[in-house]
Design a protein around this motif. Structure first.
Motif, mmCIF file in Angstrom:
data_model
loop_
_atom_site.group_PDB
_atom_site.id
_atom_site.type_symbol
_atom_site.label_atom_id
_atom_site.label_comp_id
_atom_site.label_asym_id
_atom_site.label_seq_id
_atom_site.Cartn_x
_atom_site.Cartn_y
_atom_site.Cartn_z
ATOM 1 N N ALA A 1 -1.011 8.363 -4.790
ATOM 2 C CA ALA A 1 -1.775 9.005 -3.717
ATOM 3 C C ALA A 1 -3.156 8.385 -3.503
ATOM 4 O O ALA A 1 -4.046 9.026 -2.984
ATOM 5 C CB ALA A 1 -1.901 10.517 -3.960
ATOM 6 N N GLY A 2 -3.344 7.133 -3.939
ATOM 7 C CA GLY A 2 -4.604 6.450 -3.699
ATOM 8 C C GLY A 2 -5.222 5.910 -4.975
ATOM 9 O O GLY A 2 -4.681 6.049 -6.075
ATOM 10 N N LYS A 3 -6.386 5.296 -4.810
ATOM 11 C CA LYS A 3 -7.055 4.643 -5.943
ATOM 12 C C LYS A 3 -7.457 5.645 -7.015
ATOM 13 O O LYS A 3 -7.316 5.350 -8.211
ATOM 14 C CB LYS A 3 -8.289 3.869 -5.454
ATOM 15 N N TYR B 1 0.532 4.445 -2.624
ATOM 16 C CA TYR B 1 0.297 5.829 -2.199
ATOM 17 C C TYR B 1 1.463 6.736 -2.563
ATOM 18 O O TYR B 1 1.273 7.918 -2.848
ATOM 19 C CB TYR B 1 -0.056 5.881 -0.712
ATOM 20 N N PRO C 1 0.820 -1.219 0.000
ATOM 21 C CA PRO C 1 0.000 0.000 0.000
ATOM 22 C C PRO C 1 0.853 1.267 0.000
ATOM 23 O O PRO C 1 0.522 2.244 -0.673
ATOM 24 C CB PRO C 1 -0.820 -0.122 1.285
#
Length: 195
Positions: free
Chosen positions: A51-53, A47, A43
Motif C-alpha cells: 500500500a505504498g512506501k 501497492y 508500482p
C-alpha cells in the motif's frame, strides 16, 4: 537480482531490494523508483503488497527484526554462564553483522531518526526492537542475580547503542572495548559467576 525475477515472488524481491537500499542509503534518500528498479517490479505490485512506501518500510523493519531476534536467540541458546548470557547481545551483534554483510550502524536507530512521527507504521517495529532489547536484558539480569537489574540493563543498553554508533561512524571494531565496558558493569552489579 535479475536472474531471480522468474523464481522469487515479487513481494520477496521488493523486500530484498528495500532492505539493501534503505539500509545502505537511508529511508528518506531512497525513492520508490529505486526499489522498484532493483526488484524488477511495477508500482502496482508494490501497492498491492504494501500500500505504498510507508508499508514497505514497516515490512522491511519487521523482516529485519525477525532476523535479528533469530540471531540473538541462536547465540543465547549456546550461552550457559550468566555473564555470557548477558554478553550475548554483543556476540549476536557481531554474528548478525557478519551474516547480513552490515557495514553501517543500526537500521532501527537510523529509522527512528528518520521517522519521528509516532503514527508511522514502521514505529511499531522500532518499538519492538527496543522492547526486545530491554525486556530480554532485564530477564537475563534478573536470572544472573544482579543487585540492581534495571541499572545494569540501562548500562548495557548504553554500551550496545554506543557500539552501534561506533559502527555507524566507521570506527574499527568497537566490540572488544564494548565487551570490557559491559563486563565492568556486570561486575559492579554483582552478577553471579566470573565476569
Amino acid at each position: 537480482m535479475a536472474a531471480d525475477r522468474t523464481t522469487t515472488p515479487a513481494r520477496e524481491r521488493l523486500l530484498e531490494a528495500a532492505d539493501r537500499l534503505f539500509y545502505a542509503r537511508g529511508i528518506a534518500a531512497t525513492g520508490v523508483d529505486a526499489v522498484l528498479q532493483l526488484a524488477g517490479a511495477s508500482p502496482a505490485t508494490l501497492y498491492a503488497h504494501f500500500a505504498g512506501k510507508d508499508g514497505l518500510v514497516a515490512a522491511y523493519l519487521e523482516r529485519r527484526h525477525h532476523r535479528w531476534r533469530a540471531t540473538w536467540d541462536a547465540v543465547l541458546a549456546g550461552a550457559e554462564d550468566p555473564v555470557d548470557r548477558l554478553l550475548s547481545v554483543l556476540d549476536a551483534l557481531v554474528l548478525f553483522r557478519r551474516q547480513e554483510g552490515a557495514t553501517r550502524g543500526c537500521a532501527f536507530l537510523a529509522a527512528a531518526a528518520e521517522l519521528p512521527a509516532a503514527d508511522h507504521p514502521a514505529r511499531a517495529w522500532i518499538e519492538a526492537d527496543t522492547t526486545l532489547l530491554h525486556h530480554r536484558l532485564h530477564e537475563l539480569a534478573l536470572a544472573s542475580g544482579a543487585d540492581d537489574p534495571r541499572a545494569l540493563v540501562a548500562e548495557l543498553v548504553l554500551v550496545y547503542d554506543g557500539t552501534l554508533a561506533a559502527y555507524a561512524r566507521g570506527a574499527p571494531d568497537p566490540v572488544p572495548a564494548a565487551r570490557e565496558l559491559a563486563r565492568h558493569a556486570i561486575r559492579r552489579h554483582s552478577v553471579t559467576g566470573s565476569a
